[in-house]
Design a protein around this motif. Structure first.
Motif, short mmCIF file in Angstrom:
data_model
loop_
_atom_site.label_atom_id
_atom_site.label_comp_id
_atom_site.label_asym_id
_atom_site.label_seq_id
_atom_site.Cartn_x
_atom_site.Cartn_y
_atom_site.Cartn_z
N SER A 1 -33.99 -57.96 24.53
CA SER A 1 -33.79 -57.51 23.15
C SER A 1 -32.65 -56.52 23.06
O SER A 1 -31.83 -56.57 22.12
N VAL B 1 -27.18 -55.11 21.33
CA VAL B 1 -25.81 -54.66 21.64
C VAL B 1 -24.81 -55.76 21.33
O VAL B 1 -23.76 -55.49 20.71
N ARG B 2 -25.10 -56.97 21.71
CA ARG B 2 -24.17 -58.07 21.44
C ARG B 2 -24.01 -58.32 19.95
O ARG B 2 -22.91 -58.60 19.47
N ALA B 3 -25.11 -58.22 19.19
CA ALA B 3 -25.04 -58.40 17.74
C ALA B 3 -24.21 -57.28 17.11
O ALA B 3 -23.39 -57.53 16.22
N THR B 4 -24.41 -56.05 17.59
CA THR B 4 -23.63 -54.92 17.08
C THR B 4 -22.15 -55.12 17.37
O THR B 4 -21.30 -54.90 16.49
N GLN B 5 -21.82 -55.52 18.57
CA GLN B 5 -20.42 -55.75 18.93
C GLN B 5 -19.81 -56.87 18.10
O GLN B 5 -18.67 -56.76 17.63
N ALA B 6 -20.55 -57.95 17.91
CA ALA B 6 -20.05 -59.07 17.12
C ALA B 6 -19.83 -58.65 15.67
O ALA B 6 -18.83 -59.01 15.04
N GLU C 1 -19.24 -55.55 14.57
CA GLU C 1 -18.08 -54.65 14.53
C GLU C 1 -16.78 -55.44 14.61
O GLU C 1 -15.83 -55.14 13.88
N HIS C 2 -16.72 -56.42 15.46
CA HIS C 2 -15.51 -57.24 15.61
C HIS C 2 -15.20 -57.98 14.31
O HIS C 2 -14.06 -57.97 13.81
N LYS D 1 -30.09 -56.28 25.03
CA LYS D 1 -28.84 -57.03 25.22
C LYS D 1 -28.42 -57.71 23.91
O LYS D 1 -27.25 -57.65 23.51
N GLU D 2 -29.36 -58.36 23.23
CA GLU D 2 -29.04 -59.04 21.97
C GLU D 2 -28.64 -58.05 20.88
O GLU D 2 -27.74 -58.32 20.08
#
Length: 143
Positions: A6, A11-16, A18-19, A8-9
């Motif tokens: 969870s 963090v990845r969702a936050t990064q996506a 932000e991008h 990891k997801e």
């Protein structure tokens, strides 16, 4: 350690996010922090630097430079705080308000293109889960 997947997801969702979001903000000629300040000040009465920093979560050192650049673009105004002459009130100029009225709805629409791909049930479930996570962190921070 079941939470690591969870985490990891998240963090990845936050990064996506932000991008995706920052690319659109930059295409409008602003930095993410400048957009954050304009969005916070839009349709609001002027506020102190401290209030603005609290609402945007921008540090004072960063905020000063951002405000200098927005003032140079004639998007904000700084006036002495009538309640405390040691501080200033920050507000949008007419030009800044017009820019806010243009870019904020555009950005909400842009983000909506992604969020609208989720069902109302998915959004409700996500909101509930994120709220529970935030509240758990806040509660632990109070201890």
């Amino acid at each position: 350690m079941d939470f690591l997947a969870s985490l990891k997801e998240l963090v990845r969702a936050t990064q996506a996010f932000e991008h995706y979001s920052s690319a659109h903000v930059r295409s409008m000629g602003l930095t993410v922090t400048q957009f954050d300040v304009l969005a916070t000040l839009g349709n609001q009465p002027p506020m102190t630097c401290k209030e603005l920093g609290d609402k945007t979560l921008v540090t004072k050192g960063t905020l000063t430079g951002v405000l200098d650049r927005l003032e140079a673009k004639q998007l904000i105004t700084r006036v002495v705080n009538a309640e405390d002459a040691r501080s200033q009130k920050i507000g949008l100029t007419t030009k800044g308000q017009k820019l806010f009225e243009k870019i904020f709805p555009e950005h909400v629409k842009y983000l909506g293109e992604i969020f609208n791909q989720l069902s109302p049930k998915d959004l409700t479930q996500m909101n509930h889960s994120l709220k529970m996570l935030r509240e758990a962190f806040e509660k632990q921070s109070e201890n």
